[in-house]
Each structure stands twice: as C-alpha cells, then as structure tokens.
Design a protein around this motif. Structure first.
Motif, PDB file in Angstrom:
ATOM      1  N   ALA A  98      88.381  23.506  95.005  1.00 53.50           N
ATOM      2  CA  ALA A  98      89.042  23.551  96.308  1.00 53.50           C
ATOM      3  C   ALA A  98      90.527  23.853  96.163  1.00 53.50           C
ATOM      4  CB  ALA A  98      88.848  22.226  97.043  1.00 53.50           C
ATOM      5  N   VAL A  99      91.164  23.249  95.162  1.00 55.38           N
ATOM      6  CA  VAL A  99      92.591  23.505  94.935  1.00 55.38           C
ATOM      7  C   VAL A  99      92.818  24.947  94.500  1.00 55.38           C
ATOM      8  CG1 VAL A  99      94.584  22.922  93.483  1.00 55.38           C
ATOM      9  CG2 VAL A  99      93.177  21.102  94.453  1.00 55.38           C
ATOM     10  N   LEU A 100      91.918  25.487  93.670  1.00 51.11           N
ATOM     11  CA  LEU A 100      92.049  26.884  93.244  1.00 51.11           C
ATOM     12  C   LEU A 100      91.945  27.842  94.430  1.00 51.11           C
ATOM     13  CD1 LEU A 100      90.019  27.061  89.901  1.00 51.11           C
ATOM     14  CD2 LEU A 100      92.481  27.378  90.203  1.00 51.11           C
ATOM     15  N   ALA A 101      90.987  27.575  95.320  1.00 59.46           N
ATOM     16  CA  ALA A 101      90.841  28.422  96.510  1.00 59.46           C
ATOM     17  C   ALA A 101      92.057  28.292  97.411  1.00 59.46           C
ATOM     18  CB  ALA A 101      89.569  28.034  97.267  1.00 59.46           C
ATOM     19  N   LEU A 102      92.534  27.078  97.578  1.00 60.22           N
ATOM     20  CA  LEU A 102      93.740  26.849  98.377  1.00 60.22           C
ATOM     21  C   LEU A 102      94.925  27.588  97.784  1.00 60.22           C
ATOM     22  CD1 LEU A 102      95.301  25.149 100.573  1.00 60.22           C
ATOM     23  CD2 LEU A 102      95.636  23.444  98.783  1.00 60.22           C
ATOM     24  N   ILE A 129      80.649  18.111 102.412  1.00 65.33           N
ATOM     25  CA  ILE A 129      81.804  17.380 101.896  1.00 65.33           C
ATOM     26  C   ILE A 129      81.409  15.965 101.495  1.00 65.33           C
ATOM     27  CG2 ILE A 129      84.036  16.373 102.555  1.00 65.33           C
ATOM     28  CD1 ILE A 129      84.422  18.844 104.329  1.00 65.33           C
ATOM     29  N   ALA A 130      80.589  15.341 102.313  1.00 69.91           N
ATOM     30  CA  ALA A 130      80.293  13.920 102.124  1.00 69.91           C
ATOM     31  C   ALA A 130      79.114  13.660 101.198  1.00 69.91           C
ATOM     32  CB  ALA A 130      80.034  13.272 103.483  1.00 69.91           C
ATOM     33  N   THR A 131      78.251  14.650 100.967  1.00 70.76           N
ATOM     34  CA  THR A 131      77.020  14.427 100.221  1.00 70.76           C
ATOM     35  C   THR A 131      77.109  15.027  98.827  1.00 70.76           C
ATOM     36  OG1 THR A 131      75.823  14.602 102.325  1.00 70.76           O
ATOM     37  CG2 THR A 131      74.523  14.663 100.307  1.00 70.76           C
ATOM     38  N   LYS A 132      76.875  14.180  97.825  1.00 70.83           N
ATOM     39  CA  LYS A 132      77.027  14.613  96.439  1.00 70.83           C
ATOM     40  C   LYS A 132      76.048  15.714  96.067  1.00 70.83           C
ATOM     41  CE  LYS A 132      78.131  12.478  92.027  1.00 70.83           C
ATOM     42  NZ  LYS A 132      78.282  11.196  91.288  1.00 70.83           N
ATOM     43  N   TYR A 179      77.452  19.167  96.214  1.00 69.21           N
ATOM     44  CA  TYR A 179      78.649  19.497  95.445  1.00 69.21           C
ATOM     45  C   TYR A 179      78.509  20.795  94.650  1.00 69.21           C
ATOM     46  CZ  TYR A 179      81.075  15.074  96.383  1.00 69.21           C
ATOM     47  OH  TYR A 179      81.733  14.047  96.978  1.00 69.21           O
ATOM     48  N   ALA A 180      77.366  21.006  93.993  1.00 63.08           N
ATOM     49  CA  ALA A 180      77.189  22.205  93.168  1.00 63.08           C
ATOM     50  C   ALA A 180      77.260  23.487  93.998  1.00 63.08           C
ATOM     51  CB  ALA A 180      75.882  22.127  92.384  1.00 63.08           C
ATOM     52  N   PRO A 181      76.465  23.601  95.096  1.00 68.44           N
ATOM     53  CA  PRO A 181      76.591  24.823  95.913  1.00 68.44           C
ATOM     54  C   PRO A 181      77.965  24.957  96.576  1.00 68.44           C
ATOM     55  CG  PRO A 181      75.095  23.243  96.945  1.00 68.44           C
ATOM     56  CD  PRO A 181      75.349  22.754  95.568  1.00 68.44           C
ATOM     57  N   LEU A 182      78.565  23.836  96.951  1.00 67.50           N
ATOM     58  CA  LEU A 182      79.897  23.900  97.559  1.00 67.50           C
ATOM     59  C   LEU A 182      80.926  24.399  96.561  1.00 67.50           C
ATOM     60  CD1 LEU A 182      81.815  23.360  99.908  1.00 67.50           C
ATOM     61  CD2 LEU A 182      81.904  20.951  99.208  1.00 67.50           C
ATOM     62  N   ARG A 183      80.814  23.930  95.324  1.00 68.51           N
ATOM     63  CA  ARG A 183      81.723  24.392  94.273  1.00 68.51           C
ATOM     64  C   ARG A 183      81.557  25.888  94.028  1.00 68.51           C
ATOM     65  NH1 ARG A 183      80.732  20.560  90.872  1.00 68.51           N
ATOM     66  NH2 ARG A 183      79.006  21.628  89.835  1.00 68.51           N
ATOM     67  N   SER A 184      80.304  26.352  94.039  1.00 65.45           N
ATOM     68  CA  SER A 184      80.049  27.790  93.854  1.00 65.45           C
ATOM     69  C   SER A 184      80.651  28.600  94.997  1.00 65.45           C
ATOM     70  CB  SER A 184      78.542  28.050  93.769  1.00 65.45           C
ATOM     71  OG  SER A 184      77.985  27.407  92.650  1.00 65.45           O
ATOM     72  N   CYS A 185      80.505  28.118  96.226  1.00 59.09           N
ATOM     73  CA  CYS A 185      81.068  28.805  97.399  1.00 59.09           C
ATOM     74  C   CYS A 185      82.588  28.883  97.303  1.00 59.09           C
ATOM     75  CB  CYS A 185      80.659  28.096  98.682  1.00 59.09           C
ATOM     76  SG  CYS A 185      78.911  28.260  99.102  1.00 59.09           S
ATOM     77  N   LEU A 186      83.200  27.814  96.856  1.00 55.57           N
ATOM     78  CA  LEU A 186      84.663  27.790  96.735  1.00 55.57           C
ATOM     79  C   LEU A 186      85.134  28.769  95.663  1.00 55.57           C
ATOM     80  CD1 LEU A 186      85.242  23.947  97.074  1.00 55.57           C
ATOM     81  CD2 LEU A 186      86.095  25.700  98.633  1.00 55.57           C
ATOM     82  N   ARG A 187      84.364  28.886  94.582  1.00 58.27           N
ATOM     83  CA  ARG A 187      84.728  29.841  93.528  1.00 58.27           C
ATOM     84  C   ARG A 187      84.628  31.278  94.037  1.00 58.27           C
ATOM     85  NH1 ARG A 187      81.485  26.715  88.644  1.00 58.27           N
ATOM     86  NH2 ARG A 187      83.143  25.221  88.146  1.00 58.27           N
TER      87      ARG A 187
END
Length: 205
Positions: free
Chosen positions: A54-58, A4-7, A10-18
């Motif tokens: 994150a909003v899409l997953a939510l 969450i805190a480390t830029k 962001y790319a792998p986190l975004r992929s996980c959320l998708r």
C-alpha cells in the motif's frame, strides 16, 4: 472494506496494489487512489502483510503528482500526516498496554496489534524516496519531522514499556515480543536514512 478487514483477502489485495503501482492513471484517478490509501493506512486497519504494498502504491502515485508540480510537497505532506497518526496511535497503545494487570486480554491483543501496525508503518514511510543506487538525497531525519515519535520508537526497543503507574517497577509490563521486534526493524530503517543516528545507535545492536 471487506478486503481491508479480512485476512483471507490480504494476498489478492497485495497483488492488486502491486499492479496499481505499475499503472499510469489519469490525474483524478491517481488523486482518488492516493487519498484512499492515505485514509486506509491512517486507520491502521491494514495488516502488516499488505501495508508495504500500500505504501509503495501511495508513493508511486503521489510522486507522479509531485512530478507534475516539479516538487515533493505532496508526498512529504502525506508522510508527515501519517507520521502524526502513528505518533498518536503509538502513544495511546503504549499508555494502554502500560496499565498492566488492570487490562483484559482481548484489549491487550487489540492494542498490541495496533501498536505493531503503527510501528511497521513508520518503517515503511521512512523508506519513501530511499535509493540503493545513489547516496544523494537519501538523508532523512525523523527528528526534524516528529521528534516525539522518534522517542516513542526508541522507548519500544526497551524490554519494558514506560508506565506512569509504576514507580518501583512492581507493575512493569513487558514490551510484547512482536512490538519490540518491529521496533528494531523500524529503527534499522531509520538508521539507513541517517548516518548520524546509525552511529548513535551502535550500542543498541
């Protein structure tokens, strides 16, 4: 928390959320995911690069819970709660940034980042439930949910920040370009959800 805190994450986190958006989870797992996303979004720790996913997953998993109850009460409650947090964050950041010369640069950069994230989140929340396939149920009026937040967003479209410390304009603080740009994008999304607001805003664009 590191992701969450480390830029760099962001790319792998975004992929996980998708991926999470496409999963069908058990109800208890879905509730945990929704609660965690609600918490993280409301903390404004996520960068705008990840916030949309994150909003899409939510939205996806909150809608699943609402479908089981045959209403939209859960997603509406979450959205209104996040709007309230955005209102408080924007109010605090606007007041701090409006202090002008009394503020050190590090604090200015931090408040600008928080303000950008809160404004961006407002735009993402506004688009929950929007469909390009049909005009039915596409109307969403932020003024019915949080009129103060709507006024704050409109104020950020201005060249200068509102300030209680400047009566003659001598200490006016310019609205940061990044904040103003995001405010216009978010205002555009609000106009997509409200024809009346779009007509009222023609002069702004």
């Amino acid at each position: 928390e590191t992701a969450i805190a480390t830029k760099e994450w962001y790319a792998p986190l975004r992929s996980c959320l998708r991926v999470a958006t496409k999963l069908t989870l058990a109800q208890d797992e879905s509730e945990r995911l929704v609660n965690r996303l609600n918490e993280v979004l409301g903390s404004f720790k996520l960068g705008t690069e990840v916030m949309g996913a994150a909003v899409l997953a939510l939205q996806q998993h909150a809608f699943q819970e609402d479908e089981s109850n045959d209403d939209n009460s859960h997603i509406d409650k979450i959205r209104n709660n996040l709007f309230e947090k955005c209102e408080k964050e924007i109010s605090k950041a606007m007041e701090t940034l409006g202090l002008g010369a009394t503020m050190d640069r590090d604090n200015f950069i931090f408040q600008e980042k928080c303000l950008v994230r809160a404004v961006y989140l407002c735009g993402e929340l506004t688009m929950i439930g929007f469909s390009t396939a049909s005009n039915e149920n596409n109307e969403f009026l932020l003024s019915n949910h949080n009129p103060r937040l709507l006024r704050y967003l409109q104020a950020l479209l201005s060249r200068t920040l509102p300030s209680s410390h400047s009566e003659d304009g001598a200490d006016e603080r310019m609205t940061p370009d990044s904040v103003q740009a995001h405010a216009f994008v978010t205002w555009g999304k609000l106009c997509l959800r409200s024809e009346a607001l779009a007509q009222e805003s023609l002069n702004l664009f």
